[in-house]
Each structure stands twice: as structure tokens, then as C-alpha cells.
Design a protein around this motif. Structure first.
Motif, PDB file in Angstrom:
ATOM      1  N   LEU A 128     104.851  69.097  58.744  1.00 22.93           N
ATOM      2  CA  LEU A 128     103.888  69.517  57.716  1.00 22.93           C
ATOM      3  C   LEU A 128     104.570  69.830  56.385  1.00 22.93           C
ATOM      4  N   GLN A 184      97.954  71.527  67.804  1.00 18.60           N
ATOM      5  CA  GLN A 184      99.007  71.192  66.857  1.00 18.60           C
ATOM      6  C   GLN A 184      98.857  69.765  66.318  1.00 18.60           C
ATOM      7  N   THR A 186      96.106  68.090  66.050  1.00 16.04           N
ATOM      8  CA  THR A 186      94.934  68.076  65.160  1.00 16.04           C
ATOM      9  C   THR A 186      95.321  68.555  63.761  1.00 16.04           C
ATOM     10  N   ARG A 187      96.256  69.498  63.680  1.00 15.46           N
ATOM     11  CA  ARG A 187      96.757  69.935  62.357  1.00 15.46           C
ATOM     12  C   ARG A 187      97.404  68.767  61.625  1.00 15.46           C
ATOM     13  N   ARG A 190      94.715  66.354  60.366  1.00 10.84           N
ATOM     14  CA  ARG A 190      94.069  66.868  59.147  1.00 10.84           C
ATOM     15  C   ARG A 190      94.933  66.599  57.917  1.00 10.84           C
ATOM     16  N   ARG A 191      96.243  66.829  58.074  1.00  9.93           N
ATOM     17  CA  ARG A 191      97.152  66.585  56.944  1.00  9.93           C
ATOM     18  C   ARG A 191      97.181  65.094  56.575  1.00  9.93           C
TER      19      ARG A 191
END
Length: 484
Positions: A128, A184, A186-187, A190-191
Motif C-alpha cells: 500500500l 487484507q 480487499t484493501r 480498493r487501492r
């Protein structure tokens, strides 16, 4: 080494996660943590309204081992210590299904899941933080490969011939790891959606399909997952995931038995104070009784006055001795145990202190503005929360096939009591805008709390400073101030 991370746990509590990691070359390690909490006088926090008992009710501490550090690849490749430990203990339990072997097997299954949680979280954080779409896309592909390897090899451990205990910890760990993967990854999705770059669109679709496959696995195993229109089911899901988290992380939590620290010393010095007072009482009354033997009423009056004086002298010396004790003794001592073996202790104490007794370095980090410093009517109350930690490294390193580096003290400070005297947070202010029109601007009335932490280990001292902004409705933000 001492490190601390801070976050808002909920709207009325701040979490300080302090890690105490000792040197590999020392048999024991000692740490000191001093926390100065600066509270505005307007909040009416003082010894008469907010005593020690209330403070300890508002502070919740959990002591746990620091999770052993592994990369995802290290969990299943090379020496693959976590996976091999689970395999070895399962084989031992299969051959000898005793309660002891079952307990060891369950412990290592839970620990495997806890290590997976930390490894996955850390690697997702690294991804991220990347800004180049191509590098991020390549990292996501590698993550998918590594996570899939860990899950497949872990799930392959269980065979149809494995004894099934009444409490199926393996299934708990499997469901928990599947849930963590969902959260995790899914994060990351999204990014990738936000970037919407050609390099990331393909990998975003691949991760989405992977998550759908993992959901199908959950359904097959009877594990819970989010339902689009299942309000009641989703509430139960949140509850279940909370219980799974506690079950898995129970492998790392340490047993803590708390007892008063200075009770014996206090009774000793209070006895000395009573002895001094009695000596003064006898020194006054005996000569006067001999001299005024013919005046019984006068002697009675003198005895009463002397007794009152004796009682005040005793209380004076009790207070003086108690004040001296607080620098050497604490309110409580907690014995820290792991699997029945004591690996250290923690002492803690809290007191209100005068600003004159606050170190100059701490006042500098408080960064009081000139406006605050010149305001003599509205000052601050200062709470000093002291903690000492002693770790027996030899006992810690020789436990259960892992070289644990230290312990985490996870402290949550609940500030709801501090908000009781705060004014209404909603504030409407009238102003003229640039067009000359009258308008109402809504804002909040905030109150700042300042916390300065001092860490001492091996004659090295480090400071951290935080500003907690709160309203009567809860915490608005927690910001760390730079330390020069």
C-alpha cells in the motif's frame, strides 16, 4: 529496545502498544516507562474527583508475547519453522492423543495463525505504500502466490486419519486466516481501483477472482462470510470474528497476577510514624503528670490535647513517609507468566505531581504556547503514570520452539471520565462571507490532552509526545508531535 504505536481504539479510548524487546546478549532486561498526562483544569480532574482507583478503572492493559517475525515465504519455505512445528505436534498428538500433546498442538496451531496475521498485515502495508502502478501490480501477484502457498500447505496438514478433539482449533485457525485474507486483499483491491491504471486493472481482476474462490471455500467448509442483505447474519459474523481473534491470540497472551507492591513497606513506615508520635506524646505527658499531680482536671485536659497532638504527628509522618515511598515503590506489582513459568514482572503507579517536579525536557515537549503559559487562571493538572518492566530473557527464549524477542504491553486509556465537564461540542458561529453576506458556520469546541512518554533502557532515554483532541462526544484525533 522499546517501541510504541498509538491508535484511536474507539471514540473514548486511545491504545498505546508498547513493545519491550531485550538485548540478545543480556540474561535479564529492565525497562522504565514514565507517562505525563496534562489535563486542563477546566475538566475538573484532581485528586478529590479522580483518584487512583478511577484511573486504574479507566486503564486496561493486556500483556502478550511479541509475535515471532516471519515473512509469508518463510512460513512454508526453507526451514519453515511455523509449519514444521504444527506438523510435528500434530504427529505427536496422533501417535499419543493425550491432553498434554493436544494442548501443545492447539498452541502451535494458534501461533501459526497469529504469525500469518502479522506477516500478511506487514506485507500488505508495504504494498500500500508503493506509488508506482507496475511495481504495485507485480507485488500483488507475488502476494497472491505466497498467501496461496501458506493456506494450501496449512490446510494439507489435516488428514482424514487425524483425531478430532472436541474443540477444533484447526478449523478456528483456518477460518480466521481465510477471514484475514479477505480483509487484507480487499484493501489492495480498493487501492488498485483508485489507481485505475492499465498495469493494475488485470491484477485487480485476478485478486477479485481469488477472493471469490476463497468465499466458495468458506461456503464449502461452513465458514461465515459477509452477506449483502444479511443484517442479522453480518452482526453474528462480526461477533464470531471477534471471538476467533481472541481464541487465536490467546496463544500469545500472558497470565498476569497483580498484587499490591508496597503494602509491607507502607505498614512498616506507618508503624514507625506511630512510634514517633507515641514517643512525643510520652515525652510531653510524663513530666507534666509528675509536676501537676494535684490538678487532675488540668492533667486530663493536657492528656486530651497531647493525644490530639500525637494523632496529628502520626498522620504528618505517615504522609511524609508515603510521599517518599512513591519514588521507590509502586501501587501494584504484576507477575508475568507463560505456560506456568514466570518470565518477568511489571510495576505501575500513578500520582498527581506539581509542575515544579516535572522535568524540563517533558515541559518542553508539552509545547505550551505563550498564550497558555501566560494564562495564570487556567492551568493544567499533571498525572504521572509510572511503569517498570523486568524480563527474564533466558526463560523467554527457551519457550516452545520459538525465540520470542520480548513482550507487548497493550494499554488502553479511556477518557470518558475526562469528557464529563466538557461543554456542548456543537458550536454555531455567525460570520460575514467575502460577498458581504451573513452566514452561520458550524464547528466544534475541542479540548486538548497532552501525553509525553519517556522510555529508559540500558541508560538510554527516548521521548515521544502526543496531542489528543477530544470533545464531549469523544476523541477527534490523536497526533504525534515531533521530538527534537
Amino acid at each position: 529496545m522499546i517501541n510504541v504505536t498509538t491508535k484511536i481504539h474507539d471514540k473514548f479510548s486511545i491504545e498505546f502498544k508498547v513493545g519491550f524487546a531485550g538485548s540478545e546478549h543480556d540474561s535479564v532486561n529492565d525497562f522504565t516507562v514514565n507517562s505525563w498526562i496534562f489535563v486542563p483544569y477546566s475538566l475538573d480532574i484532581n485528586p478529590s474527583t479522580y483518584g487512583k482507583e478511577q484511573f486504574y478503572r479507566d486503564v486496561k492493559s493486556n500483556v502478550r508475547l511479541i509475535t515471532p517475525e516471519f515473512r509469508l515465504q518463510e512460513m512454508v519455505d526453507g526451514e519453515k519453522v511455523p509449519l514444521r512445528n504444527v506438523q510435528d505436534l500434530l504427529q505427536k498428538y496422533t501417535e499419543q492423543p493425550t491432553e498434554t500433546n493436544l494442548s501443545e498442538y492447539n498452541f502451535h496451531v494458534r501461533l501459526f495463525a497469529a504469525i500469518f496475521k502479522s506477516a500478511l498485515r506487514n506485507e500488505v502495508r508495504e504494498l500500500l505504500s508503493l506509488h508506482d502502478p507496475a511495481t504495485l501490480a507485480d507485488g500483488c501477484r507475488q502476494l497472491e502466490t505466497r498467501v496461496t502457498q501458506v493456506l494450501e500447505q496449512f490446510r494439507a496438514i489435516r488428514t482424514t486419519n487425524t483425531p478430532r478433539p472436541k474443540v477444533d482449533v484447526f478449523s478456528y485457525a483456518d477460518e480466521y486466516m481465510s477471514h484475514l485474507t479477505d480483509v487484507q486483499v480487499t484493501r489492495l483491491v480498493r487501492r488498485l481501483h483508485k489507481l485505475h491504471a492499465p498495469e493494475t486493472d488485470t491484477v485487480c481482476e485476478a485478486l477479485t477472482q481469488w477472493l471469490l474462490q476463497e468465499r466458495a471455500y468458506k461456503t464449502q467448509r461452513g465458514y461465515s462470510h459477509l452477506e449483502e442483505d444479511g443484517k442479522a447474519e453480518n452482526r453474528e459474523l462480526v461477533l464470531r470474528h471477534g471471538l476467533l481473534k481472541k481464541n487465536i491470540e490467546s496463544a500469545l497472551y500472558l497470565k498476569a497476577d497483580t498484587e499490591p507492591d508496597s503494602q509491607t513497606a507502607q505498614q512498616l513506615v506507618f508503624g514507625i510514624a506511630a512510634g514517633i508520635a507515641m514517643f512525643v506524646y510520652v515525652l510531653i505527658t510524663l513530666p507534666l503528670q509528675a509536676y501537676l499531680g494535684n490538678y487532675p482536671m488540668l492533667i486530663l485536659a493536657i492528656l486530651v490535647i497531647s493525644y490530639i497532638l500525637k494523632d496529628r504527628i502520626k498522620e504528618y509522618f505517615r504522609a511524609r513517609f508515603a510521599y517518599r515511598l512513591k519514588d521507590k515503590y509502586f501501587d501494584s506489582k504484576t507477575l508475568v507468566q507463560f505456560k506456568g513459568t514466570q518470565i518477568g514482572w511489571m510495576k505501575e503507579g500513578v500520582d498527581y505531581i506539581d509542575e515544579s517536579k516535572t522535568p524540563e525536557k517533558v515541559l518542553t515537549l508539552r509545547k505550551r504556547s505563550s498564550l497558555e503559559a501566560d494564562n495564570t487562571l487556567l492551568g493544567e493538572q499533571t498525572l504521572l503514570y509510572r511503569k517498570q518492566v523486568h524480563i527474564d530473557n533466558e526463560q523467554l527464549r527457551n519457550q516452545y520452539r520459538y525465540a520470542f524477542s520480548g513482550i507487548h504491553d497493550i494499554m488502553r486509556l479511556h477518557i470518558q471520565h475526562f469528557t464529563l465537564k466538557m461543554d456542548d461540542p456543537d458550536l454555531a458561529l455567525d460570520a460575514i462571507n467575502p460577498q458581504g453576506e451573513l452566514q452561520t458556520i458550524h464547528t466544534q469546541r475541542i479540548y486538548p490532552l497532552y501525553v509525553v512518554l519517556q522510555f529508559i533502557h540500558n541508560e538510554q532515554t527516548e521521548y515521544r509526545s502526543f496531542r489528543i483532541t477530544a470533545t464531549r462526544n469523544g476523541i477527534v484525533e490523536c497526533v504525534e508531535n515531533p521530538v527534537s
